[in-house]
Design an enzyme around this catalytic site. Structure first.
Site, PDB file in Angstrom:
ATOM      1  NE  ARG A  79       4.349   9.269  -8.296  1.00 49.74           N
ATOM      2  CZ  ARG A  79       5.513   9.687  -8.794  1.00 49.74           C
ATOM      3  NH1 ARG A  79       5.668  10.949  -9.124  1.00 49.74           N
ATOM      4  NH2 ARG A  79       6.504   8.857  -8.985  1.00 49.74           N
ATOM      5  NE  ARG A 103      10.319  -3.128  -5.696  1.00 49.88           N
ATOM      6  CZ  ARG A 103       9.189  -2.844  -6.370  1.00 49.88           C
ATOM      7  NH1 ARG A 103       8.008  -3.023  -5.813  1.00 49.88           N
ATOM      8  NH2 ARG A 103       9.252  -2.395  -7.609  1.00 49.88           N
ATOM      9  CD  GLU A 113       7.565  -9.984  -4.394  1.00 54.87           C
ATOM     10  OE1 GLU A 113       7.389  -9.880  -5.619  1.00 54.87           O
ATOM     11  OE2 GLU A 113       7.388  -9.067  -3.590  1.00 54.87           O
ATOM     12  CG  HIS A 166       4.475  -7.606  -6.290  1.00 63.64           C
ATOM     13  ND1 HIS A 166       5.851  -7.596  -6.239  1.00 63.64           N
ATOM     14  CD2 HIS A 166       4.115  -6.320  -6.523  1.00 63.64           C
ATOM     15  CE1 HIS A 166       6.309  -6.377  -6.433  1.00 63.64           C
ATOM     16  NE2 HIS A 166       5.253  -5.573  -6.613  1.00 63.64           N
TER      17      HIS A 166
HETATM   18  C1  DGY Z   1       6.112  -1.441  -9.263  1.00 58.92           C
HETATM   19  O1  DGY Z   1       5.676  -0.940 -10.303  1.00 58.92           O
HETATM   20  O2  DGY Z   1       7.176  -1.102  -8.762  1.00 58.92           O
HETATM   21  C2  DGY Z   1       5.264  -2.475  -8.583  1.00 58.92           C
HETATM   22  O3  DGY Z   1       5.910  -3.147  -7.610  1.00 58.92           O
HETATM   23  C3  DGY Z   1       4.618  -3.415  -9.580  1.00 58.92           C
HETATM   24  O4  DGY Z   1       3.614  -2.711 -10.161  1.00 58.92           O
END
Ligand code: DGY
Length: 353
Positions: free
Chosen positions: A188, A272, A301, A319
């Site tokens: 998406r 990620r 992180e 992030h």
């Molecule tokens: C997620 O939702 O996986 C994002 O990394 C944070 O919104």
């Protein structure tokens, strides 16, 4: 029937109301609202909504919870509502005497949860897809434009009072419009980025996604599927990562892969952190193996590899992918819907385990 009716004493209206209220209260106490533990501070409107439906334990201090606190939550609440930064490990999940039956993750990614352990412990897991697609794609676009046009560097330049004025050769960047965007993963968020990049910036889109079932989404942006990650890396001017963190994708972008990219190319990561070998990336950025990187996520992180912090050709965000009020509220409401459905005995819309 008639005789009985006649025998019934007329109860004054006031007393009737009192009796009803007491009965309702008794039912509410007997049935009780499910108890939920929220691990971090959530948008106000969502916390309000949670309170309407559940007995809620909020985290007003917004400090991350320890393993012991998470375990206690699982033992004393019906649902745990963590976020993507809470590590819901085997150790947390295997605590004895659990009351919790569901984990409603605030986030689309759920690699913070040991899914196998959750299944083994009989816990359902839900996530929050769709509602953050556009905002995360927007951040990927922001990073792409910022790093190509030296936005971060330029900002520092002005703020540090180093700017001496406009000149023809000052801070020249790379043009984005009309270039090739390579997407690793075509889910998406990648599709939303492709849409913005293709229709807004006239970019050519190539991608690699071995799991894509419905190829029709590629047609809308004239995206062309390539047969391997390497093929995308070789061709793209901008490589944007959109794959989940799995054992298969961990450090997918390492020294070997970075060498496949064009020297003039940029790497964007909003997926990620552990998909990229951060040390290898630093080397590539220093040696000029690639031109730059725009990163919203990091391997450890909130710690960021120290060398990256000094690199002018890296744009670093904390992030921020889904960080708009609209999206964070929508994510929270999605969790509320999932948990409500679960306790009503229905299958939550976003159940992943
Ligand atoms: C997620 O939702 O996986 C994002 O990394 C944070 O919104």
């Amino acid at each position: 029937m008639t005789a009985k009716r006649k025998a019934t004493k007329k109860v004054p209206a006031k007393r009737k109301v009192k009796a009803k209220t007491a009965a309702t209260k008794k039912t509410a106490i007997r049935r009780g609202k499910p108890t939920v533990v929220v691990t971090r501070k959530w948008p106000e409107a969502v916390e309000k909504e949670l309170k309407r439906h559940f007995d809620v334990r909020l985290n007003k201090s917004d400090k991350p919870m320890s393993v012991a606190q998470l375990q206690r939550a699982l033992r004393t609440a019906d649902a745990l509502l963590p976020t993507v930064t809470d590590k819901i490990s085997d150790e947390v999940l295997s605590v004895s005497g659990k009351q919790a039956r569901i984990i409603g993750n605030f986030g689309v990614g759920y690699n913070n949860i040991d899914i196998a352990a959750a299944k083994r412990e009989g816990l359902a897991v839900t996530n929050t897809p769709e509602v953050l697609t556009d905002c995360t794609a927007d951040i990927a676009m922001t990073l792409m434009l910022s790093v190509a046009r030296r936005g971060g560097e330029g900002e520092r330049h002005v703020r540090n009072k180093k700017w001496t004025g406009w000149r023809p050769t000052h801070m020249m960047g790379a043009k984005v419009t009309g270039k090739t965007l390579g997407l690793i993963g075509f889910g998406r968020i990648a599709q939303a980025m492709a849409h913005k990049a293709h229709h807004g910036f006239g970019m050519k889109i190539v991608f690699f996604d071995p799991y894509l079932a419905d190829k029709s989404s590629a047609k809308a942006v004239k995206a062309v599927s390539r047969s391997s990650v390497d093929a995308v890396l070789k061709e793209a001017d901008f490589v944007s990562l959109h794959c989940p963190s799995t054992p298969e994708t961990r450090r997918l972008i390492n020294t070997t892969k970075l060498k496949k990219m064009k020297k003039s190319a940029f790497l964007i990561n909003t997926a990620r952190g552990d998909v990229v070998d951060e040390k290898a990336l630093v080397k590539a950025l220093k040696s000029g193996a690639i031109a730059g990187a725009g990163l919203d996520v990091f391997e450890a992180e909130p710690t960021v590899t120290a060398a990256l912090l000094k690199m002018e050709n890296a744009v670093l965000f904390p992030h921020l992918g889904s960080a708009t009020l609209e999206t964070r509220e929508a994510m929270g409401f999605r969790v509320v819907d999932n948990i409500k459905a679960f306790f009503k005995g229905r299958r939550p819309k976003d159940r992943v385990a």
